[in-house]
Design a protein around this motif. Structure first.
Motif, PDB file in Angstrom:
ATOM      1  N   GLU A 124      -8.475 -18.454  35.340  1.00  0.00           N
ATOM      2  CA  GLU A 124      -9.334 -18.436  36.519  1.00  0.00           C
ATOM      3  C   GLU A 124     -10.445 -19.453  36.289  1.00  0.00           C
ATOM      4  O   GLU A 124     -11.128 -19.415  35.261  1.00  0.00           O
TER       5      GLU A 124
ATOM      6  N   LYS B  17     -13.957 -21.375  37.464  1.00  0.00           N
ATOM      7  CA  LYS B  17     -15.182 -21.140  38.228  1.00  0.00           C
ATOM      8  C   LYS B  17     -16.195 -22.247  37.980  1.00  0.00           C
ATOM      9  O   LYS B  17     -16.197 -22.871  36.922  1.00  0.00           O
TER      10      LYS B  17
ATOM     11  N   VAL C 214     -20.136 -13.534  31.561  1.00  0.00           N
ATOM     12  CA  VAL C 214     -19.117 -13.500  32.598  1.00  0.00           C
ATOM     13  C   VAL C 214     -19.570 -12.528  33.687  1.00  0.00           C
ATOM     14  O   VAL C 214     -20.145 -11.473  33.403  1.00  0.00           O
TER      15      VAL C 214
ATOM     16  N   TRP D 266     -15.796 -11.455  38.576  1.00  0.00           N
ATOM     17  CA  TRP D 266     -14.737 -12.329  38.083  1.00  0.00           C
ATOM     18  C   TRP D 266     -13.736 -11.533  37.256  1.00  0.00           C
ATOM     19  O   TRP D 266     -12.532 -11.756  37.343  1.00  0.00           O
TER      20      TRP D 266
ATOM     21  N   GLN E 290     -11.649  -9.616  39.592  1.00  0.00           N
ATOM     22  CA  GLN E 290     -10.688 -10.518  40.232  1.00  0.00           C
ATOM     23  C   GLN E 290      -9.487 -10.788  39.334  1.00  0.00           C
ATOM     24  O   GLN E 290      -8.335 -10.721  39.782  1.00  0.00           O
ATOM     25  N   VAL E 291      -9.730 -11.062  38.064  1.00  0.00           N
ATOM     26  CA  VAL E 291      -8.625 -11.347  37.138  1.00  0.00           C
ATOM     27  C   VAL E 291      -7.753 -10.102  36.955  1.00  0.00           C
ATOM     28  O   VAL E 291      -6.524 -10.200  36.898  1.00  0.00           O
TER      29      VAL E 291
ATOM     30  N   ILE F  28     -11.258 -16.817  31.742  1.00  0.00           N
ATOM     31  CA  ILE F  28     -12.134 -17.345  32.783  1.00  0.00           C
ATOM     32  C   ILE F  28     -12.841 -18.552  32.189  1.00  0.00           C
ATOM     33  O   ILE F  28     -13.516 -18.449  31.158  1.00  0.00           O
TER      34      ILE F  28
ATOM     35  N   VAL G  86     -15.647 -21.404  32.980  1.00  0.00           N
ATOM     36  CA  VAL G  86     -16.786 -21.601  33.873  1.00  0.00           C
ATOM     37  C   VAL G  86     -17.486 -22.911  33.532  1.00  0.00           C
ATOM     38  O   VAL G  86     -17.891 -23.126  32.381  1.00  0.00           O
TER      39      VAL G  86
ATOM     40  N   TYR H  52     -14.249 -17.434  28.603  1.00  0.00           N
ATOM     41  CA  TYR H  52     -14.345 -15.989  28.385  1.00  0.00           C
ATOM     42  C   TYR H  52     -12.946 -15.366  28.394  1.00  0.00           C
ATOM     43  O   TYR H  52     -12.207 -15.545  29.359  1.00  0.00           O
TER      44      TYR H  52
END
Length: 142
Positions: A75, A77, A86, A90, A93-94, A108, A110, A120
């Motif tokens: 993911e 961002k 984090v 998020w 969402q994952v 994730i 970012v 993360y």
């Protein structure tokens, strides 16, 4: 039960290589829809990351190290108000994406306000998944 539907024959992917020239991880843009028909849920995923060698990620928040194998969710961002942690939404969402895809882990990535990339790990959390399903069912039945 989850299903994946092919959108096109074209696949975009990138093979990561370490300093010794060995393949490490494969990033690919999904060419499928991710659905959990039983739960009537769908999700879009930014990218799939794959590695048979294992991806080692240090969690800067919990100080834990995780090793992920096989396929997982990436993911992506941008956050220009990033506080070096984090965001809860998020992670949710994952996990929603995990429900729809059957993947067991995610990452994730970012890009923060200073242009630094923060990574993360998101290991599958069955309790959170149960909470998401429960809340989704309550909204559908409202």
């Amino acid at each position: 039960m989850t299903t994946r539907k092919s959108k096109s024959e074209k696949k975009e992917e990138h093979q990561s290589v370490n300093r010794k020239g060995k393949d490490t991880a494969l990033l690919k843009k999904p060419d499928e829809k991710y659905q959990n028909k039983e739960l009537k849920m769908g999700a879009s995923i930014d990218a799939i990351i794959s590695s048979d060698l294992g991806i080692n990620i240090f969690d800067p928040i919990t100080q834990e190290e995780f090793t992920f194998n096989g396929d997982g969710i990436l993911e992506i961002k941008t956050d220009f108000y990033h506080m070096d942690k984090v965001r809860e939404e998020w992670v949710i969402q994952v996990h929603h994406q995990m429900i729809c895809s059957d993947y067991t882990w995610g990452i994730i990535a970012v890009l923060n306000q200073k242009g630094h990339l923060k990574i993360y790990p998101v290991p599958r959390n069955e309790e959170l998944i149960d909470d998401i399903i429960y809340c989704t069912d309550n909204v559908k039945n409202y």
